[in-house]
Design an enzyme around this catalytic site. Structure first.
Site, PDB file in Angstrom:
ATOM      1  N   GLU A  14      25.717  19.301 -20.377  1.00  0.00           N
ATOM      2  CA  GLU A  14      25.722  19.501 -19.740  1.00  0.00           C
ATOM      3  C   GLU A  14      25.671  18.508 -18.489  1.00  0.00           C
ATOM      4  O   GLU A  14      24.046  18.369 -18.721  1.00  0.00           O
ATOM      5  CB  GLU A  14      25.781  21.127 -19.148  1.00  0.00           C
ATOM      6  CG  GLU A  14      26.611  21.989 -20.110  1.00  0.00           C
ATOM      7  CD  GLU A  14      28.467  21.808 -19.060  1.00  0.00           C
ATOM      8  OE1 GLU A  14      28.589  21.744 -18.738  1.00  0.00           O
ATOM      9  OE2 GLU A  14      28.882  22.773 -21.284  1.00  0.00           O
ATOM     10  N   ARG A  73      35.343  35.321 -14.576  1.00  0.00           N
ATOM     11  CA  ARG A  73      36.483  35.574 -15.283  1.00  0.00           C
ATOM     12  C   ARG A  73      36.996  37.031 -15.363  1.00  0.00           C
ATOM     13  O   ARG A  73      37.423  37.871 -15.548  1.00  0.00           O
ATOM     14  CB  ARG A  73      36.830  34.139 -16.553  1.00  0.00           C
ATOM     15  CG  ARG A  73      38.282  34.095 -17.021  1.00  0.00           C
ATOM     16  CD  ARG A  73      38.772  33.265 -17.523  1.00  0.00           C
ATOM     17  NE  ARG A  73      37.875  33.413 -18.524  1.00  0.00           N
ATOM     18  CZ  ARG A  73      37.678  33.652 -19.701  1.00  0.00           C
ATOM     19  NH1 ARG A  73      38.494  34.493 -20.674  1.00  0.00           N
ATOM     20  NH2 ARG A  73      36.715  33.862 -20.662  1.00  0.00           N
ATOM     21  N   CYS A 111      25.831  30.561 -17.772  1.00  0.00           N
ATOM     22  CA  CYS A 111      25.419  30.078 -18.389  1.00  0.00           C
ATOM     23  C   CYS A 111      25.093  29.181 -17.407  1.00  0.00           C
ATOM     24  O   CYS A 111      23.516  28.403 -17.092  1.00  0.00           O
ATOM     25  CB  CYS A 111      26.067  29.021 -19.223  1.00  0.00           C
ATOM     26  SG  CYS A 111      26.424  29.954 -21.000  1.00  0.00           S
ATOM     27  N   HIS A 160      26.187  23.576 -24.561  1.00  0.00           N
ATOM     28  CA  HIS A 160      27.004  24.697 -24.701  1.00  0.00           C
ATOM     29  C   HIS A 160      27.402  24.132 -26.127  1.00  0.00           C
ATOM     30  O   HIS A 160      27.728  23.414 -26.591  1.00  0.00           O
ATOM     31  CB  HIS A 160      27.966  25.057 -23.907  1.00  0.00           C
ATOM     32  CG  HIS A 160      28.185  25.748 -22.560  1.00  0.00           C
ATOM     33  ND1 HIS A 160      28.061  25.502 -21.099  1.00  0.00           N
ATOM     34  CD2 HIS A 160      28.310  26.937 -22.396  1.00  0.00           C
ATOM     35  CE1 HIS A 160      28.473  26.430 -20.541  1.00  0.00           C
ATOM     36  NE2 HIS A 160      28.333  27.303 -20.866  1.00  0.00           N
TER      37      HIS A 160
HETATM   38  N1  PCA Z   1      28.287  31.707 -22.428  1.00  0.00           N
HETATM   39  C1  PCA Z   1      28.375  31.775 -20.972  1.00  0.00           C
HETATM   40  C2  PCA Z   1      27.160  33.307 -20.634  1.00  0.00           C
HETATM   41  C3  PCA Z   1      26.143  33.767 -21.610  1.00  0.00           C
HETATM   42  C4  PCA Z   1      27.249  32.112 -23.455  1.00  0.00           C
HETATM   43  O1  PCA Z   1      26.752  31.943 -24.531  1.00  0.00           O
HETATM   44  C5  PCA Z   1      28.545  31.235 -20.364  1.00  0.00           C
HETATM   45  O2  PCA Z   1      29.335  29.852 -20.355  1.00  0.00           O
HETATM   46  O3  PCA Z   1      28.296  31.123 -19.204  1.00  0.00           O
END
Ligand code: PCA
Length: 204
Positions: free
Chosen positions: A77, A87, A140, A164
């Site tokens: 990211e 959402r 996140c 991610h």
């Molecule tokens: N993914 C979510 C929140 C917790 C996670 O593992 C996100 O992408 O915001």
């Protein structure tokens, strides 16, 4: 080098979250002190918890991981934004819409981690990885933005970044979604930690 490594609990009807599974399993590379932390999928709790931990542990790097169902590979990211727009409700049933995370905060923070170096190292190891220009507008991103903002204001300033990971194969079943195995996640996390060892601040 001290690294705060965080992963999330399951959310959105899932019973596992690959981010925490990978964090739990990875071993500290030589010369690195890892502090592992499980974060709740909660807009109200997770940012405050990571702030507290950063203040007490004073890491050199904060590396947070989260699940991004539907993505194909490891997402490095690049940017955290000052916005919450959920959402689905979080695990506390809270669903902020169109809300700033910090009223007086800047619109966005860039990751100071060596993302291009990480991308190249992951791809060389045969792992799917790319830079991502959005960490979403859910918990996140809130954790990434909060950690990045606090980091900027500390002296010495740690570096805060976010990665991610896709669904695990068992989560992707029946969803026609791409997935990555836990072994691959762990291998990727090791490579990412390796890129951090000894790296200076650098933005790609
Ligand atoms: N993914 C979510 C929140 C917790 C996670 O593992 C996100 O992408 O915001």
């Amino acid at each position: 080098m001290k690294i705060l490594l965080t992963g999330f609990e399951p959310f959105g009807g899932e019973s596992i979250n690959p981010s925490w599974e990978a964090v739990k399993a990875v071993q500290a590379p030589a010369g690195m002190q890892l502090e592992k932390m499980l974060l709740p999928v909660s807009f109200r709790k997770a940012p405050a918890l990571i702030e507290e931990k950063i203040q007490s542990f004073r890491p050199d790097v904060i590396l947070s991981l989260g699940q991004a169902g539907g993505r194909e590979g490891i997402s490095l990211e690049r940017i955290a934004v000052n916005l919450a727009d959920a959402r689905i409700a979080d695990n506390d049933g809270f669903q902020p819409r169109d809300e700033a995370l910090q009223a007086a905060g800047p619109a966005a923070c860039f990751s100071p981690l060596p993302l291009r170096r990480m991308e190249a190292a992951l791809q060389t190891a045969g792992l799917p990885a790319s830079l991502s220009n959005t960490a979403g507008l859910y918990v996140c991103n809130a954790v990434f933005y909060t950690a990045a903002r606090l980091a900027e204001n500390l002296k010495p300033a740690p570096r805060a970044g976010f990665v991610h990971v896709p669904y695990l194969p068992e989560q992707a079943l029946g969803k026609e979604a791409p997935s990555l195995s836990l072994e691959e996640d762990i291998r990727a996390l090791k490579i990412i930690l390796g890129c951090l060892a000894g790296s200076e601040e650098e933005r790609d």
